[in-house]
Design a protein around this motif. Structure first.
Motif, PDB file in Angstrom:
ATOM      1  N   ASP A  74       0.938  -1.146   0.114  1.00  0.00           N
ATOM      2  CA  ASP A  74       0.054  -0.109   0.054  1.00  0.00           C
ATOM      3  C   ASP A  74       0.689   1.177   0.008  1.00  0.00           C
ATOM      4  O   ASP A  74       1.675   1.531   0.947  1.00  0.00           O
ATOM      5  CB  ASP A  74      -1.049   0.151   1.292  1.00  0.00           C
ATOM      6  N   CYS A  75       0.670   2.064  -1.009  1.00  0.00           N
ATOM      7  CA  CYS A  75       1.623   3.248  -1.227  1.00  0.00           C
ATOM      8  C   CYS A  75       0.939   4.185  -0.156  1.00  0.00           C
ATOM      9  O   CYS A  75       1.806   5.315   0.202  1.00  0.00           O
ATOM     10  CB  CYS A  75       1.513   4.010  -2.371  1.00  0.00           C
ATOM     11  N   GLU A 111       7.592  -1.297  -6.047  1.00  0.00           N
ATOM     12  CA  GLU A 111       6.042  -1.270  -6.605  1.00  0.00           C
ATOM     13  C   GLU A 111       5.873  -1.191  -8.026  1.00  0.00           C
ATOM     14  O   GLU A 111       7.313  -0.696  -8.696  1.00  0.00           O
ATOM     15  CB  GLU A 111       5.509  -0.256  -5.610  1.00  0.00           C
ATOM     16  N   VAL A 165      -8.641   4.488 -12.101  1.00  0.00           N
ATOM     17  CA  VAL A 165      -7.986   4.362 -11.191  1.00  0.00           C
ATOM     18  C   VAL A 165      -8.608   3.093 -10.381  1.00  0.00           C
ATOM     19  O   VAL A 165      -7.508   2.303 -10.223  1.00  0.00           O
ATOM     20  CB  VAL A 165      -8.351   5.773 -10.096  1.00  0.00           C
ATOM     21  N   SER A 166      -9.525   2.713 -10.540  1.00  0.00           N
ATOM     22  CA  SER A 166     -10.220   1.729  -9.993  1.00  0.00           C
ATOM     23  C   SER A 166      -9.618   0.171 -10.406  1.00  0.00           C
ATOM     24  O   SER A 166      -9.276  -0.970  -9.754  1.00  0.00           O
ATOM     25  CB  SER A 166     -11.502   1.500  -9.934  1.00  0.00           C
ATOM     26  N   LYS A 189      -5.982  -0.095  -9.333  1.00  0.00           N
ATOM     27  CA  LYS A 189      -6.049  -0.516  -7.864  1.00  0.00           C
ATOM     28  C   LYS A 189      -6.380  -2.120  -7.569  1.00  0.00           C
ATOM     29  O   LYS A 189      -5.542  -2.549  -7.152  1.00  0.00           O
ATOM     30  CB  LYS A 189      -6.958   0.275  -7.217  1.00  0.00           C
ATOM     31  N   ASP A 190      -7.267  -2.491  -8.447  1.00  0.00           N
ATOM     32  CA  ASP A 190      -7.746  -3.610  -8.552  1.00  0.00           C
ATOM     33  C   ASP A 190      -6.632  -4.812  -9.135  1.00  0.00           C
ATOM     34  O   ASP A 190      -6.321  -6.010  -8.576  1.00  0.00           O
ATOM     35  CB  ASP A 190      -8.814  -4.146  -9.451  1.00  0.00           C
ATOM     36  N   THR A 208       0.156   0.593  -7.497  1.00  0.00           N
ATOM     37  CA  THR A 208       0.007   1.620  -6.349  1.00  0.00           C
ATOM     38  C   THR A 208       0.354   3.152  -6.930  1.00  0.00           C
ATOM     39  O   THR A 208       0.265   3.807  -5.918  1.00  0.00           O
ATOM     40  CB  THR A 208       0.903   1.128  -5.135  1.00  0.00           C
ATOM     41  N   TRP A 209       0.842   3.129  -8.187  1.00  0.00           N
ATOM     42  CA  TRP A 209       1.364   4.458  -8.519  1.00  0.00           C
ATOM     43  C   TRP A 209       1.102   4.805  -9.903  1.00  0.00           C
ATOM     44  O   TRP A 209       0.815   4.015 -10.559  1.00  0.00           O
ATOM     45  CB  TRP A 209       2.853   4.645  -8.475  1.00  0.00           C
ATOM     46  N   GLY A 260      -8.748   7.922  -5.490  1.00  0.00           N
ATOM     47  CA  GLY A 260      -8.945   6.342  -5.679  1.00  0.00           C
ATOM     48  C   GLY A 260      -7.936   5.593  -5.027  1.00  0.00           C
ATOM     49  O   GLY A 260      -8.044   4.383  -4.918  1.00  0.00           O
ATOM     50  N   GLY A 261      -6.860   6.261  -4.501  1.00  0.00           N
ATOM     51  CA  GLY A 261      -5.905   5.315  -3.667  1.00  0.00           C
ATOM     52  C   GLY A 261      -4.397   5.134  -4.076  1.00  0.00           C
ATOM     53  O   GLY A 261      -3.784   4.155  -3.805  1.00  0.00           O
ATOM     54  N   ILE A 262      -4.215   5.923  -5.339  1.00  0.00           N
ATOM     55  CA  ILE A 262      -3.292   5.694  -6.113  1.00  0.00           C
ATOM     56  C   ILE A 262      -2.140   6.915  -6.018  1.00  0.00           C
ATOM     57  O   ILE A 262      -2.604   7.852  -6.158  1.00  0.00           O
ATOM     58  CB  ILE A 262      -3.422   5.448  -7.467  1.00  0.00           C
TER      59      ILE A 262
END
Length: 266
Positions: free
Chosen positions: A42-43, A78, A98-99, A102-103, A107-108, A137-139
């Motif tokens: 997880d970044c 990563e 983005v999703s 992530k899926d 991570t970047w 989106g968590g990236i």
């Protein structure tokens, strides 16, 4: 608190299944500093916390090889996409959301590279929207900025670079998941490289801009890395500068020289 050194490898539109597999095997078997990498995939961790991790390493293959790379690359390194779209899943042919990244365990993402700004005419406002979407989106984002030779010769380097950053600042308040990559366009793929003094001066001005525009915390903690014909020969002097926190490596990331760049802080 010291900022964690960061080395990114941008493979650009290079490679085949065999070539990428060879690069992966090379990274998996390379004698890298034992402190290279990060714990977990997880970044969204505190990159600036005290730890035994010296250098964070991220590689960015073409989209076609993202999952191949993530599946076979050693843990602790990563994987980044070279681009992402600013809209959710839907009728956007040819784009990646983005999703979806992530899926797939990515991570970047690299955004704002001069090759996309110049060749594909991506404007700073679009890059800012992509940056916002990626972060939401968590990236994590490797945000590229840089000036042309004409702009440098006209003494507009800082004006150009801060304008590119300002577009992002209009949409993003939390810069803790952004790594800024200063890449002078005239030094990308040309064999030319900014002198140590030139690079440090721009990095210093970016940090000063962060303090005045975003926050003092962002200025102190945001990693600012250099890109532009980085090699195993010139990286050591650049790495000694107080405001240069790593590198975004282009052509050299496809070669064994990349290992020496990763190990520059060893």
């Amino acid at each position: 608190m010291a900022r964690r050194f960061f080395v990114g490898g941008n493979f650009k539109m290079n490679g085949s299944v065999k070539a990428i597999t060879d690069i992966i095997n090379g990274l998996n078997n390379a004698q890298l500093d034992p402190n290279v990498g990060m714990s977990g995939a997880d970044c969204f961790v505190d990159h600036n916390r005290e730890s035994d991790t010296v250098t964070e390493v991220v590689v960015a293959p073409s989209a076609l090889y993202l999952m191949l790379t993530r599946e076979h690359l050693r843990q602790g390194i990563e994987v980044a996409a070279q681009n992402v779209f600013d809209r959710p899943n839907g009728a956007f042919t040819g784009e990646i959301s983005v999703s979806q990244l992530k899926d797939a365990g990515i991570t970047w993402t690299i955004l704002g590279h001069s090759e996309r700004r110049v060749i594909l005419q991506e404007e700073s406002t679009l890059i800012a929207r992509k940056t916002e979407a990626a972060l939401n989106g968590g990236i994590g984002v490797i945000l590229c900025v840089g000036e042309s030779l004409e702009q440098r010769e006209a003494n507009k380097t800082i004006e150009v670079v801060t304008a590119q950053l300002a577009a992002v600042a209009e949409r993003v308040k939390d810069w803790s998941k952004i790594v800024i990559a200063y890449e002078p366009i005239w030094a990308i793929g040309t064999g030319k490289v900014a002198t140590t003094q030139q690079a440090q001066e721009v990095h210093y001005e970016i940090r000063k801009w962060l303090a005045s525009t975003v926050s003092q915390e962002a200025s102190e903690n945001t990693r600012i890395i250099y890109g532009g014909s980085v090699t195993d020969k010139n990286c050591r002097d650049l790495a000694t500068q107080p405001d240069i926190d790593g590198f975004l490596v282009g052509g050299a990331s496809l070669k064994p020289a990349f290992f020496d760049i990763v190990n520059v802080k060893r």
